[in-house]
Write an enzyme that holds these catalytic residues in place. Structure first.
Site, short mmCIF file in Angstrom:
data_model
loop_
_atom_site.label_atom_id
_atom_site.label_comp_id
_atom_site.label_asym_id
_atom_site.label_seq_id
_atom_site.Cartn_x
_atom_site.Cartn_y
_atom_site.Cartn_z
N GLN A 33 8.48 18.13 59.07
CA GLN A 33 7.98 19.07 60.08
C GLN A 33 7.27 20.43 59.58
OE1 GLN A 33 11.11 19.65 63.20
NE2 GLN A 33 10.91 17.65 63.69
N LYS A 34 7.97 20.71 58.58
CA LYS A 34 7.77 22.01 58.06
C LYS A 34 7.19 21.94 56.24
CE LYS A 34 9.44 25.46 60.82
NZ LYS A 34 10.68 24.96 61.11
N ASN A 79 19.68 22.36 65.09
CA ASN A 79 19.08 22.05 63.66
C ASN A 79 20.15 22.37 62.61
OD1 ASN A 79 17.23 20.59 65.04
ND2 ASN A 79 15.52 22.26 64.38
N TYR A 92 19.63 33.05 63.29
CA TYR A 92 19.58 32.62 62.01
C TYR A 92 20.58 32.69 61.16
CZ TYR A 92 17.70 31.57 57.51
OH TYR A 92 17.68 31.30 56.00
N1 UFG Z 1 6.31 42.61 56.21
C1 UFG Z 1 4.93 43.29 56.48
N2 UFG Z 1 3.95 42.71 56.97
C2 UFG Z 1 3.71 41.42 57.03
C3 UFG Z 1 4.81 40.48 56.61
C4 UFG Z 1 6.10 41.20 56.33
O1 UFG Z 1 5.21 44.63 56.32
O2 UFG Z 1 2.70 40.83 57.46
C5 UFG Z 1 7.45 43.19 55.73
C6 UFG Z 1 8.57 42.76 56.33
O3 UFG Z 1 8.72 43.73 57.32
C7 UFG Z 1 9.71 42.84 55.30
C8 UFG Z 1 9.05 42.60 54.14
O4 UFG Z 1 7.73 42.72 54.26
O5 UFG Z 1 10.04 44.47 55.36
C9 UFG Z 1 9.43 41.33 53.67
O6 UFG Z 1 9.05 40.38 54.74
P1 UFG Z 1 9.50 38.74 54.55
O7 UFG Z 1 8.90 37.98 56.00
O8 UFG Z 1 8.55 38.36 53.43
O9 UFG Z 1 10.75 38.34 54.29
P2 UFG Z 1 12.20 38.90 54.94
O10 UFG Z 1 12.67 39.94 54.21
O11 UFG Z 1 11.91 39.42 56.52
O12 UFG Z 1 12.94 37.67 55.20
C10 UFG Z 1 13.75 37.19 54.04
C11 UFG Z 1 13.78 35.72 53.96
C12 UFG Z 1 14.63 35.09 55.39
C13 UFG Z 1 15.94 35.56 55.72
C14 UFG Z 1 15.64 37.22 55.70
C15 UFG Z 1 16.88 37.88 55.62
O13 UFG Z 1 12.59 35.12 53.91
O14 UFG Z 1 14.69 33.75 55.24
O15 UFG Z 1 15.13 37.69 54.45
O16 UFG Z 1 16.76 39.16 56.38
F1 UFG Z 1 16.45 35.41 56.53
#
Ligand code: UFG
Length: 329
Positions: free
Chosen positions: A35-36, A92, A141
């Site tokens: 699926q992904k 899931n 999650y």
């Molecule tokens: N960010 C932006 N712009 C974007 C995308 C992300 O500023 O377009 C920022 C987010 O706000 C965050 C940082 O970049 O501050 C990192 O974001 P990601 O989406 O790359 O990663 P996350 O820290 O949100 O997520 C990770 C893992 C998840 C996990 C999470 C736990 O990918 O699986 O940490 O908080 F659940």
């Protein structure tokens, strides 16, 4: 060992499969519903397209391939989506995960390495985060992953099913082999999104929040190379085979980088400046998430090889440049 890898066609999963195959000592069976995941990301072993909801399939796999150990990475993993669709995440990640544990117990498979997350901790009360930090997830999650860790502890006590949970911080980068990398659809992660801007596939990068209580106002994260994450799974399997007790380990580099610092690093690696905009905070984002990975370093001898941000970004860029349409390139 005969190892079943669930979710082995996903981003982290495909890198784990690559490292398992490199050892030459394991029979690897990948189960993924695609699926992904991407079929093309699976570098070898036996591939089975199927779902953890299919109990008959699970029993057959354990019997046919005499599975001894499982690396369980099949899951939904988007924080934002989990808030909108808790039903999907609990179904899931927990109900289907229980099928896997029941099939393991029934077929006498005794070890499981589980893909967990920093999201089990919720909003940090101290940093760097150790494994003993309070676990108060702020979204379904993280809750689904924490519940599953607790379920495994009960299965260990009752049925002797030993497990190691690996709590990933921010998985990033791509295999230095150049063969596999990150291809999420839709992409939500920072580094691949900035690289898509560099490739001209997106107009700009929007920074989600510039008013956090951090040195430059943007969120700070601990980026860890996906191949380093993968090698930790191998160490965990070896430990379980060597009779290690069930436990959980953080996986990060222990160093935080702000969103602005990550964008600056991508600009350095790609050699040009990239259009950026400042946007609102993304709901549910903690200001700072930085791991202490001392425990896995001391107990399993884990040593990240690609710990500097430049190398992480460079490996990601090499893959994205060579695969501008991801696995469809
Ligand atoms: N960010 C932006 N712009 C974007 C995308 C992300 O500023 O377009 C920022 C987010 O706000 C965050 C940082 O970049 O501050 C990192 O974001 P990601 O989406 O790359 O990663 P996350 O820290 O949100 O997520 C990770 C893992 C998840 C996990 C999470 C736990 O990918 O699986 O940490 O908080 F659940």
């Amino acid at each position: 060992m005969n190892i079943l890898v669930t979710g082995g066609a996903g981003y982290v999963g495909s890198h784990v499969v690559e490292e398992l195959l490199k050892t030459g000592k394991h029979e690897v069976v990948v189960l993924d519903n695609l699926q992904k995941g991407h079929r093309a990301s699976v570098q070898g072993g036996i591939f089975v397209q199927g779902d953890l909801a299919d109990m008959d399939l699970l029993h057959n796999l354990f019997k046919e391939y005499a599975i001894e150990a499982v690396v369980h990475m099949a899951a939904d993993s988007l924080v934002g989506e989990s808030v909108e669709r808790p039903d999907k995440y609990f179904h899931n990640n927990i109900t289907n995960g229980l099928n896997l544990l029941n099939a393991m117990v029934h077929n006498d498979a005794r070890y499981i390495v589980f893909s967990s997350t920093a999201a089990v901790y919720g909003e940090p009360v101290e940093t760097p985060i150790t494994e003993d930090h309070p676990q108060v997830p702020t979204n379904p999650y993280g809750e689904s992953k924490l519940f599953f860790e607790k379920i495994m502890a009960r299965y260990d006590a009752a049925y002797g099913l030993r497990h190691i949970s690996l709590r990933y911080f921010n998985a990033a980068g791509a295999s230095p082999s150049g063969a596999i990398g990150e291809d999420h659809r839709p992409e939500t992660h920072l580094i691949p999104i900035v690289l898509q801007v560099a490739l001209g596939q997106r107009e700009k990068i929007t920074i989600f929040g510039t008013d956090y209580d951090t040195p430059d106002g943007t969120c700070v994260r601990d980026y860890v190379h996906v191949t380093d994450l993968a090698t930790a799974h191998l160490l965990a399997l070896d430990a379980l085979e060597g009779k290690a007790a069930s436990t959980a380990y953080n996986l990060g580099n222990g160093q935080g980088f702000s969103v602005r610092e990550v964008i600056d690093m991508v600009e350095k690696v790609v050699g040009k400046s990239l259009p950026r905009a400042e946007g609102a905070r993304r709901p549910g984002d903690p200001a700072v998430l930085v791991a202490s990975s001392q425990r896995i370093m001391e107990e399993l001898g884990w040593q990240p090889c690609y710990h500097d941000l430049e190398t992480i970004v460079r490996t990601a860029w090499n893959w994205h440049k060579g695969h501008p349409q991801g696995f469809r390139s």
